[in-house]
Design a protein around this motif. Structure first.
Motif, PDB file in Angstrom:
ATOM      1  N   GLU A  35       1.935  12.008  -4.720  1.00  0.00           N
ATOM      2  CA  GLU A  35       1.587  12.397  -3.347  1.00  0.00           C
ATOM      3  C   GLU A  35       0.343  11.655  -2.866  1.00  0.00           C
ATOM      4  N   ALA A  36      -0.661  11.538  -3.737  1.00  0.00           N
ATOM      5  CA  ALA A  36      -1.891  10.831  -3.371  1.00  0.00           C
ATOM      6  C   ALA A  36      -1.608   9.354  -3.129  1.00  0.00           C
TER       7      ALA A  36
ATOM      8  N   PRO B 209      -5.483   5.474   6.324  1.00  0.00           N
ATOM      9  CA  PRO B 209      -5.440   4.659   5.107  1.00  0.00           C
ATOM     10  C   PRO B 209      -4.027   4.386   4.596  1.00  0.00           C
ATOM     11  N   ASP B 210      -3.037   5.080   5.156  1.00  0.00           N
ATOM     12  CA  ASP B 210      -1.691   4.976   4.605  1.00  0.00           C
ATOM     13  C   ASP B 210      -0.821   3.922   5.277  1.00  0.00           C
ATOM     14  N   ILE B 211      -1.266   3.335   6.387  1.00  0.00           N
ATOM     15  CA  ILE B 211      -0.395   2.376   7.061  1.00  0.00           C
ATOM     16  C   ILE B 211      -0.668   0.966   6.539  1.00  0.00           C
TER      17      ILE B 211
ATOM     18  N   LEU C 295     -10.174  -2.049   2.690  1.00  0.00           N
ATOM     19  CA  LEU C 295      -9.009  -1.176   2.603  1.00  0.00           C
ATOM     20  C   LEU C 295      -8.902  -0.559   1.213  1.00  0.00           C
ATOM     21  N   THR C 296      -9.143  -1.351   0.185  1.00  0.00           N
ATOM     22  CA  THR C 296      -9.099  -0.818  -1.183  1.00  0.00           C
ATOM     23  C   THR C 296     -10.167   0.253  -1.379  1.00  0.00           C
ATOM     24  N   GLU C 297     -11.392   0.004  -0.907  1.00  0.00           N
ATOM     25  CA  GLU C 297     -12.475   0.983  -1.039  1.00  0.00           C
ATOM     26  C   GLU C 297     -12.115   2.296  -0.352  1.00  0.00           C
TER      27      GLU C 297
ATOM     28  N   TYR D 273       0.291   3.506  -0.868  1.00  0.00           N
ATOM     29  CA  TYR D 273       0.819   2.775  -2.025  1.00  0.00           C
ATOM     30  C   TYR D 273       2.240   3.246  -2.310  1.00  0.00           C
ATOM     31  N   ALA D 274       3.200   2.355  -2.094  1.00  0.00           N
ATOM     32  CA  ALA D 274       4.587   2.700  -2.403  1.00  0.00           C
ATOM     33  C   ALA D 274       4.839   2.657  -3.906  1.00  0.00           C
TER      34      ALA D 274
END
Length: 286
Positions: free
Chosen positions: A255-256, A199-201, A234-236, A262-263
Motif C-alpha cells: 500500500e505504501a 508523490p504518487d503521480i 522526487l526520491t526524497e 512505485y508500481a
C-alpha cells in the motif's frame, strides 16, 4: 458568481481590514481589502495559502515572469505560499475596490492532504493562472467561515478552524492542484512543495517545469545550481512520505509503495534501503 452570491459575501468587506507586519498566527484569518483609488503594490510576497474573492473592481496580478492576469468582480484566485509579484487593485466605475481574503496556515493544509489524499489534484491546462471558480458550494463555505470568524461572541478556535477546513475541502473537490503546504524559498523548494502534495503521480522534468511555469532547461539549470535534480527531490519526498505511511499510518508495504508512486514493490524496497538502511517492513509501526 452571480449578484446574489456577491451580496452574501459583501457584508464581510464593509471596511478595510488588512494584515499588519510580522508573523501570522497559526490559525486561519479573514481580511478585507477596500480601496477608493487605484493602488499598486510593487512587491507582494504570499506567505500562507490565500483565497481571494474580488467583490468590486478588478485585481491584476503580475508574476515574476512578467505575465499579467486580471480578476474582475465575481472571480477568485488561490495564491500558493511563495507567490511573489506586483498587484494592482483597481476600483470599479462606482469608485470602490473590495476583496475578501481567507488565509490558511500551513499545518491546516497538511492535515487536509493527509486526511483526504491528493487523487483529485490534477494539473490545470494553464499553470500559473491561479483562478478558482466561485461555485455555490465554495461560496457557501466561504460565507460560513466568514460568519463564524466575525461572530459576536467569536466562535471557539476549533470550531472556526473546522469552518475554514470546509473551504479547503471545497477547493480540493474542485481539483486545485497547487493547494500546497510549504512556502518555497527557491526552485528546489518549489519543486518539493509540488511533489509533496502528489508523490504518487509519474513526475517528469517536463511536467514539473510546466506546473511551475518554467522551461525544462531553466528548471534543470536552476536545480543544478542548487545541487539537486527533479529525480533526487522526487526520491526524497517519496521516501519521507513512505516512512510516514509505514510508521504512523500502519499501511502495508504494498500500500505504501503504491501511495508513493512505485508500481514495483522491489524497486520501492530498494529505494527505502538506500535512503534509510532498513527494509520497509522494518519501519511498520515503529
Amino acid at each position: 458568481m452571480g449578484p446574489d452570491l456577491l451580496a452574501r459575501l459583501s457584508r464581510f468587506a464593509a471596511r478595510d481590514l488588512r494584515p499588519g507586519g510580522g508573523d501570522r498566527p497559526h490559525r486561519p484569518e479573514l481580511w478585507a481589502f477596500v480601496a477608493h483609488d487605484r493602488e499598486r503594490l510593487a512587491e507582494v510576497q504570499i506567505e500562507r495559502t490565500a483565497l481571494i474573492a474580488v467583490l468590486e473592481g478588478t485585481k491584476e496580478l503580475t508574476d515574476q515572469t512578467g505575465t499579467t492576469r486580471r480578476f474582475p468582480a465575481g472571480s477568485a484566485m488561490l495564491l500558493p505560499p511563495g507567490w511573489s509579484g506586483a498587484v494592482v487593485n483597481d476600483p470599479s466605475a462606482g469608485g470602490r475596490y473590495r476583496a475578501l481574503v481567507l488565509e490558511f496556515p500551513a499545518e491546516m493544509v497538511r492535515r487536509l492532504l493527509r486526511a483526504h489524499g491528493t487523487d483529485g489534484l490534477t494539473q490545470r491546462a494553464r499553470p500559473g493562472d491561479w483562478h478558482v471558480t466561485l461555485t455555490p458550494s465554495l461560496t457557501d463555505a466561504i460565507h460560513h467561515a466568514a460568519a463564524g470568524l466575525t461572530a459576536d461572541p467569536p466562535l471557539p478556535p476549533k470550531l472556526a478552524e473546522h469552518r475554514f477546513m470546509e473551504v479547503l475541502l471545497a477547493l480540493l473537490e474542485d481539483g486545485v492542484w497547487w493547494l500546497g503546504p510549504v512556502a518555497p524559498t527557491g526552485t528546489a523548494d518549489a519543486v518539493r512543495q509540488l511533489l509533496r502534495t502528489q508523490p504518487d503521480i509519474p513526475w517528469t522534468a517536463e511536467r514539473v517545469a510546466g506546473a511551475l511555469n518554467l522551461s525544462t532547461g531553466t528548471l534543470r539549470r536552476r536545480l543544478s545550481d542548487e545541487g539537486c535534480s527533479v529525480r533526487s527531490i522526487l526520491t526524497e519526498e517519496r521516501v519521507a512520505h513512505a516512512r510516514d505511511l509505514l510508521e504512523s499510518e500502519g499501511l502495508s508495504v504494498q500500500e505504501a509503495a503504491e501511495a508513493c508512486g512505485y508500481a514495483n514493490r522491489s524497486h520501492f524496497a530498494r529505494r527505502i534501503r538506500e535512503a534509510m538502511g532498513v527494509n520497509p517492513s522494518n519501519l511498520r509501526g515503529r
